[in-house]
Every structure is written in structure tokens, then in C-alpha cells.
Enzyme design. Structure first.
Site, PDB file in Angstrom:
ATOM      1  N   ASP A  69       0.865  -1.179   0.000  1.00  0.00           N
ATOM      2  CA  ASP A  69       0.000   0.000   0.000  1.00  0.00           C
ATOM      3  C   ASP A  69       0.901   1.229   0.000  1.00  0.00           C
ATOM      4  O   ASP A  69       1.963   1.237   0.619  1.00  0.00           O
ATOM      5  CB  ASP A  69      -0.954   0.006   1.195  1.00  0.00           C
ATOM      6  CG  ASP A  69      -0.249  -0.035   2.537  1.00  0.00           C
ATOM      7  OD1 ASP A  69       0.085   1.051   3.066  1.00  0.00           O
ATOM      8  OD2 ASP A  69      -0.026  -1.136   3.074  1.00  0.00           O
ATOM      9  N   ASP A  94      -9.708   3.042   5.785  1.00  0.00           N
ATOM     10  CA  ASP A  94      -8.601   3.023   6.742  1.00  0.00           C
ATOM     11  C   ASP A  94      -9.082   3.742   7.999  1.00  0.00           C
ATOM     12  O   ASP A  94      -9.166   4.961   8.040  1.00  0.00           O
ATOM     13  CB  ASP A  94      -7.401   3.730   6.116  1.00  0.00           C
ATOM     14  CG  ASP A  94      -6.193   3.814   7.045  1.00  0.00           C
ATOM     15  OD1 ASP A  94      -6.291   3.368   8.205  1.00  0.00           O
ATOM     16  OD2 ASP A  94      -5.160   4.348   6.614  1.00  0.00           O
ATOM     17  N   GLU A 129      -8.251   4.073  11.954  1.00  0.00           N
ATOM     18  CA  GLU A 129      -7.199   3.782  12.929  1.00  0.00           C
ATOM     19  C   GLU A 129      -6.951   5.002  13.802  1.00  0.00           C
ATOM     20  O   GLU A 129      -7.746   5.935  13.808  1.00  0.00           O
ATOM     21  CB  GLU A 129      -5.921   3.375  12.195  1.00  0.00           C
ATOM     22  CG  GLU A 129      -5.426   4.437  11.206  1.00  0.00           C
ATOM     23  CD  GLU A 129      -4.067   4.102  10.613  1.00  0.00           C
ATOM     24  OE1 GLU A 129      -3.084   4.089  11.376  1.00  0.00           O
ATOM     25  OE2 GLU A 129      -3.989   3.857   9.382  1.00  0.00           O
TER      26      GLU A 129
END
Length: 277
Positions: free
Chosen positions: A76, A165, A167
């Protein structure tokens, strides 16, 4: 009236300044005193990338142990990698990639076209990811921004579903100021909107420790959304509630080649299957 002597005034000011400097120096030597080096760097908006908080919160371990199960290498990337030499990655065995497309509703990766199209042109199966900022706008609004700026999906066999994503917050409080139920609602709004726009359930990228802290270890997404687990160690470790297995595993941010490195939990045909939907 007494006469003020300039020399005496300057002397007294110098003495006061010296005393203040000495006092500050003493404070900085006391136990627990913070220095500039102790204060964590807070990045500018847009600089976040997948796994930014993993090493800081979960630590860094070894590389994956050998396994008989088939796995497929992936990477990524974000703007931090700039223009990527995709042929080098392809020749090293990397067969799939995710590229940061957006963050919040205020940032688009300026290298997205080179990274997203370049990985595709070299032969990789690729997808886009969105760095979530749940404290700035709603989940549905950010899903729309993502889809409108590179995060869509097509059944061409070379495009993976978009990834959320979610987090640690690099700009402030770890859970973005949300309660566990509030965070779950935000994530649900994002995934529902993404599926309504594209027909695909997005991948959820997260770390187990963050998921426990910020969603209360909610288990309601595991039956629909593929899991991309972040853990820099020899094994993926404990998974968040609701997922019996992981689809992808980000195992290091210091791979032998550019970008974070990942294992797809299956042979190449399983990567293709996820792309086709």
C-alpha cells in the site's frame, strides 16, 4: 525626586533575565519535564497514511513466519512514496496494491494517478483506500468524497473494492472524540453509503487494539466487510470481534521495497475473486 541611573536599570534588567533563564533551566531538569524532543510531531492534515499509528501503539516485531498456506504479496502506498517504480515491485513478487486516494473531505493524493494507473498497467490488481477522519464530516459524506475521487469499483477483474482506513487519529484524540457507539455509527454510515454507490462492501483496515478501544470491539461488520488487519509481527494475532479470519494482513512498514507490505490470505486466484466480487 531621585535620579534614575541608566546603567543601574540595565544591570537590574539583566539580573532579572538571568534569574528567569536559570529558573527555566532548572525546571527542564526536573523529573518529567517536557522538552521539544519529547513532544510528538503532529502532522499536517492530509499527511496521514495507512498504518501511521500502528508502530507507535502496537509496536514493531519480526517478519511473518513461514506458513504452508498460500499467500500473495501486496503493498500500500500514499503520497509519501511519490512516483512509484511499479516494475521493480512487480519483479520482486508484489501482485496487488492499494493506493491512498483521499482523506476526510479535504485531501486528494496528488500522486494518485501515477500510483493507481501505474500498478494497473504493470499487471497488478489494485484498489484505492480512504483515510477516515470521523471528527470532520459524516461517514456518508466521506464515502461520497472517496467514490468521487478515485475510490470507485468496476468488475474488470483488476479493481479491488475500496478500503476504509480507520485507525488512530494522527491529529488529536485516538478515537476522534467519539464514543464507541458513535464510532460504530460513523463506520456503518460509511460502509452503507459506499455499497449503495458501488455495489460492493468496502474492506475495513484497522488494528485490533484500536478497534477494541474505539468501537468497544463491535462485532457487527465481520459477516459483510473483508478485514485488513494491521499488526507488525510474526503473526496477525488476535482479530477484532466478528471476524473469524483476515483477508489481508499489513505485516510491516519497513519492507525490502517501497511502501508498506502485506499478505493476502490466499493464492492469486483469491485476489482475483475479491476483485470480481
Amino acid at each position: 525626586m531621585p535620579v534614575r541611573r541608566p546603567g543601574l536599570i540595565r544591570h537590574r534588567r539583566s539580573a532579572v533575565a538571568a534569574a528567569l533563564t536559570a529558573a527555566l533551566a532548572l525546571l527542564l531538569t526536573l523529573p518529567g519535564a517536557a522538552t521539544a524532543a519529547d513532544r510528538p510531531h503532529r502532522p499536517d492534515r492530509g499527511e496521514a497514511y495507512m498504518g501511521m499509528g500502528v508502530a507507535a501503539h502496537d509496536g514493531v516485531g519480526g517478519l511473518p513466519s513461514d506458513s504452508r498456506a498460500a499467500q500473495t504479496e501486496g503493498v500500500d502506498v500514499s503520497s509519501h512514496q511519490g512516483n512509484v517504480a511499479w516494475s521493480t515491485l512487480w519483479n520482486s513478487g508484489v501482485k496487488w496494491a492499494y493506493v491512498k486516494a483521499t482523506e476526510g473531505t479535504y485531501y486528494k493524493n496528488p500522486y494518485f494517478a501515477q500510483q493507481y494507473n501505474g500498478s494497473y498497467n504493470i499487471g497488478m490488481i489494485r484498489g484505492a483506500y480512504h483515510f477516515a477522519t470521523p471528527d470532520t464530516t459524516s461517514g456518508a459524506t466521506q464515502a461520497d468524497y472517496f467514490v468521487n475521487n478515485g475510490g470507485g469499483w468496476s468488475r474488470d477483474g483488476k479493481t479491488l473494492p475500496g478500503a476504509l482506513d480507520i485507525e488512530w487519529n494522527p491529529y488529536g484524540a485516538a478515537c476522534y472524540g467519539k464514543s464507541a457507539s458513535g464510532m460504530v455509527t460513523w463506520i456503518r454510515d460509511f460502509v452503507n453509503r459506499y455499497k449503495a454507490r458501488t455495489g460492493r462492501a468496502p474492506v475495513i483496515y484497522t488494528a485490533t487494539s484500536w478497534w477494541k478501544q474505539c468501537t468497544g470491539n463491535y462485532g457487527g461488520f465481520g459477516s459483510v466487510n473483508p478485514l485488513w488487519i494491521a499488526r507488525y509481527n510474526t503473526t496477525p494475532g488476535e482479530l477484532p470481534a466478528g471476524w473469524g479470519y483476515y483477508t489481508m494482513w499489513q505485516y510491516t512498514s519497513t519492507g525490502p521495497t517501497v511502501g508498506d507490505h502485506n499478505k493476502f490470505n490466499g493464492a492469486y486466484d483469491r485476489v482475483q475473486a475479491l476483485a470480481y466480487g
